[in-house]
Write an enzyme that holds these catalytic residues in place. Structure first.
Site, PDB file in Angstrom:
ATOM      1  N   CYS A 195       0.183   3.139   3.566  1.00  8.83           N
ATOM      2  CA  CYS A 195       0.558   2.623   4.894  1.00  8.83           C
ATOM      3  C   CYS A 195       1.586   1.501   4.861  1.00  8.83           C
ATOM      4  CB  CYS A 195      -0.687   2.179   5.660  1.00  8.83           C
ATOM      5  SG  CYS A 195      -1.363   0.604   5.085  1.00  8.83           S
ATOM      6  N   ASP A 241      21.226   2.749 -17.598  1.00 13.90           N
ATOM      7  CA  ASP A 241      21.304   1.470 -16.914  1.00 13.90           C
ATOM      8  C   ASP A 241      20.347   0.498 -17.575  1.00 13.90           C
ATOM      9  OD1 ASP A 241      21.509  -0.607 -15.160  1.00 13.90           O
ATOM     10  OD2 ASP A 241      20.545   0.411 -13.478  1.00 13.90           O
ATOM     11  N   CYS A 282      -5.417   0.125   5.998  1.00 11.29           N
ATOM     12  CA  CYS A 282      -5.851   1.525   6.083  1.00 11.29           C
ATOM     13  C   CYS A 282      -7.118   1.799   5.263  1.00 11.29           C
ATOM     14  CB  CYS A 282      -4.733   2.478   5.675  1.00 11.29           C
ATOM     15  SG  CYS A 282      -4.422   2.537   3.901  1.00 11.29           S
ATOM     16  N   CYS A 341       0.835  -1.194   0.000  1.00 11.59           N
ATOM     17  CA  CYS A 341       0.000   0.000   0.000  1.00 11.59           C
ATOM     18  C   CYS A 341       0.872   1.247   0.000  1.00 11.59           C
ATOM     19  CB  CYS A 341      -0.915  -0.020   1.221  1.00 11.59           C
ATOM     20  SG  CYS A 341      -1.876   1.487   1.361  1.00 11.59           S
ATOM     21  N   CYS A 358      -6.498  -2.145   0.394  1.00  8.95           N
ATOM     22  CA  CYS A 358      -5.596  -2.298   1.538  1.00  8.95           C
ATOM     23  C   CYS A 358      -6.449  -2.655   2.750  1.00  8.95           C
ATOM     24  CB  CYS A 358      -4.803  -1.027   1.805  1.00  8.95           C
ATOM     25  SG  CYS A 358      -3.833  -1.120   3.317  1.00  8.95           S
TER      26      CYS A 358
END
Lengths: 244, 470
Positions: free
Chosen positions: B232, B382, B254, B229, B251
């Site tokens: 949270c 990269d 929360c 999440c 989630c």
């Protein structure tokens, strides 16, 4: 050989920045190509693992928040991990995972984040991020090899009383100052090199496999493989850095 | 005294106008020269030149936009979404400034205005549709205030440029707070995008793709940025997902969850590289046929449709326009070739690449595949991200892929990646030069040729391809 090679991939969900899972892929593939069976344990925070039963442990890096979660979980296992390392467990730790094995990380605003303290070095936040291709010369049982990879780190690592993995030929390495890259203790290999490190550097991969077999008392002379593609890839980037 | 002051003001004003004109003339000349020498197609060069001569040129030109500016940011789908929206607006008769070729840094945005500007610095346009690189969003949105901001999704992309994804998202959130009353158009299915509404406190218009049993992914290894999440840190649970981290998330700690979309696509079905689906919008629904493959293109259409809806465009007319949409270079672009189907697609991050590979899985019959990987600044220096692409999924179709030709500056590296993904060595051909690589792939025996290229490899591959196809 009897039994399987036990590979421990720590926190694959948290630590998968910069393609580092390629290290596990390379280690595993090079075992299987030699008919050495491998079992991969993907360990998530809170899950049980007996480090002494493992043959190869991979520890990568993550973004700040994820790195915090990993440090929390690993701290509860420091004792067992330390014992396994003393007894010869083969470990590859990259970037954030490398930093975590040391004594501490000193942040830009002077906060000390303790590490696991399993190896004698420390890291402090640098002002400038060290980013770019990197070439390193290493010594494996008296033979010199070149490693190629890509680094991307802000932390500068300083070794106290521990050997480096190698010497920087091009790029920054541990801190951009002392010309050293990575750290090495017993069978623990630490490095800042992403790329990922093992696929393009098969000599190191085979050295790790060999060390793992040796620790188990198994025949450890490896059958050679056709590495022309790997050599070709490494050569191309070393040439660009003008260190081939 | 007063007269002198006025004089100075007048002089400054004349001086600025002169500099603007000079900048435009130089920029247009640079553009003409670069075309003459066939340097970069879709270059931001004119913009870069103009900004050198007159740093305030972007504000001065963009400030003349009459009805409003729409910015599209996020990781994937910017170019297609932006082009679709610009098409919707211009098919309604509006004059639109658009950076349609994916040059989305400050130079590219400036170049789009210069293209439409007179030498005296006049721009006659109703709307500006601008795709803006995530990292440049703060800078550009400071110079041009957008009325609508579309955020498509956040996937890992060129990390060496930004540090980490969390930082990129924060850049965008912080910049949004500086814009007076922006209307946000957000992807409801991406937790990393949906959280922008919560963190910024701004009102948002969400779009999303409803559950689809036929197209959504069911499992396996895929790259997911937001398994946790973003508010949270708890592990998110999904009742289904479409690709990457896009899906119906929740989630349990929360309570953060997928917001319900104002614009939603339902009953999506794929056939022969096309999608058909129904868009539900406030007050009605409309069927859409999209002549594009790739599930992500449904999202692009939804984003463009949502912005069009906010700009009071007629949904039926938008549907008609979308049916005729032609992709920009390398966005699942199909070429005419007498004896085979040839498709070129841009790849720039693990999720987009994964979607491209999924398209291969869904195709039928033998395939020849070319992959062009560069590591210049615009591609990302990269290339480690290649190892986050799930090439292992190709194992199901190794039998039907005749050859993989690897080309570009990092051709060899791509070859190594395929080798470790289990592709038989004899199928991997490493050919760094574009000309030879394209020649080999076009000589392949398969009926279906698929080319994937990173940003700076796209144009040279396309140029070589034009020798064989129209």
């Amino acid at each position: 050989m009897t039994g399987m090679i036990q590979v421990c991939y720590l926190y694959p969900d948290l630590l998968n920045l910069y393609g580092d899972r390629g290290n596990v892929l390379a280690f595993t593939a090079r075992c299987r190509w030699r008919d050495l069976p491998v079992f991969i344990h993907q360990i998530r925070p809170g899950e049980n693992v007996d480090f002494k039963e493992m043959d190869f442990l991979f520890l990568g890096g993550g973004s700040d928040r994820e790195q915090g979660l990993m440090a929390e979980d690993l701290k509860s296992r420091t004792g067992e991990l330390g014992d396994a390392i003393e007894e010869g467990l083969v470990v590859l730790a990259i970037c954030g995972g490398y930093q975590l094995l040391g004594n501490y990380y000193l942040t830009g605003d002077g906060k000390v984040i303790p590490g696991l303290g399993l190896m004698n070095f420390y890291t402090q936040a640098g002002e400038k991020r060290m980013i770019g291709n990197v070439a390193v010369e290493i010594d494996l049982d008296g033979k010199k090899y070149k490693l190629a990879g890509f680094e991307n780190h802000a932390g500068k690592t300083y070794l106290n009383n521990v050997a480096p993995l190698g010497r920087v030929l091009s790029g920054y390495g541990n801190n951009g100052e002392d010309g050293l890259e990575g750290a090495r203790y017993k069978n623990v290999f630490c490095s800042y090199l992403h790329g990922p490190l093992l696929p393009k550097n098969p000599e190191l991969t085979d050295y790790l496999i060999s060390a793992a077999l040796k620790r188990r008392g198994l025949p450890h002379l490896l059958e050679p493989l056709d590495d022309s593609l790997e050599a070709f890839a490494k050569e191309a980037i070393l040439r660009r850095m003008r260190v081939n | 005294m007063r007269k002198v002051f006025l004089d100075v003001k007048l002089k400054r004003c004349c001086y600025l106008m002169l500099r603007i004109s000079a900048a435009i003339i130089m920029a247009k000349t640079a553009n003409w020269l670069s075309r003459l020498f066939r340097k970069g197609k879709g270059s931001s060069l004119p913009g870069v030149v103009a900004l050198r001569i007159c740093p305030e040129i972007l504000e001065k030109l963009a400030g003349q936009t009459k009805l409003g500016t729409i910015m599209v940011s996020g990781t994937n789908g910017k170019t297609t979404t932006n082009n679709m929206l610009a098409g919707i607006l211009s098919s309604s008769g509006y004059r639109v400034v658009v950076n349609s070729i994916g040059a989305n840094l400050i130079g590219g945005v400036t170049a789009a205005f210069i293209e439409k500007a007179t030498l005296g610095g006049k721009v006659d346009c109703d709307y500006a549709c601008l795709e803006v690189d995530e990292a440049f969003f703060p800078v550009i949105s400071k110079k041009i205030k957008p009325g609508i901001v579309i955020v498509t999704n956040f996937f890992r992309d060129q990390l060496d440029r930004y540090g980490e994804l969390d930082k990129t998202i924060k850049f965008v959130e912080d910049a949004l707070k500086m814009i007076p009353e922006p209307k946000l158009v957000l992807n409801a299915d991406d937790p990393l995008v949906a959280k922008i509404q919560i963190n910024s406190g701004l009102p948002a218009f969400f779009y999303g793709l409803g559950e689809n049993t036929g197209l959504s992914e069911k499992g396996g290894f895929r790259v997911r940025e937001a398994r946790f999440c973003p508010l949270c840190g708890e592990r998110l649970s999904y009742s289904y997902y479409h690709y990457g981290q896009l899906g119906n998330f929740q989630c349990n700690k929360c309570g953060f969850h997928r917001p319900s979309g104002k614009v939603e696509a339902c009953e999506a079905a794929a056939s022969d590289g096309n999608f058909s689906f129904i868009i539900h919008y406030p007050g009605g629904s409309v069927p859409v046929n999209l002549p594009l493959g790739g599930l992500y293109n449904i999202y692009n259409a939804l984003a463009a449709f949502s912005a069009g809806f906010l700009l009071e465009r007629d949904p039926l007319k938008m549907s008609v326009y979308l049916k005729s949409y032609r992709p920009a270079t390398g966005r699942m672009e199909e070429f005419n070739c007498p004896d085979k189907k040839v498709v070129l697609n841009l790849v720039k991050n693990p999720t987009g690449f994964g979607e491209g590979l999924t398209y291969l899985l869904s195709s039928a019959g033998p395939l020849d595949v070319l992959i062009a990987i560069n590591d210049q600044a615009a591609d990302g220096r990269d290339i480690s991200w290649l190892w986050d692409v799930d090439f292992e999924m190709l194992e199901q179709i190794h039998g039907r892929i005749n050859i993989f030709v690897c080309t570009g500056l990092r051709a060899q590296e791509m070859g190594v990646r395929l080798k470790y993904a289990g592709v038989p060595a004899e199928k991997i051909i490493v050919e760094p030069g574009y000309s030879n690589a394209v020649r080999r792939i076009m000589a392949g025996a398969a009926q279906h040729t698929y080319l994937l290229a990173t940003y700076t490899a796209l144009w040279p591959v396309e140029k070589e391809l034009r020798k064989y196809v129209t």
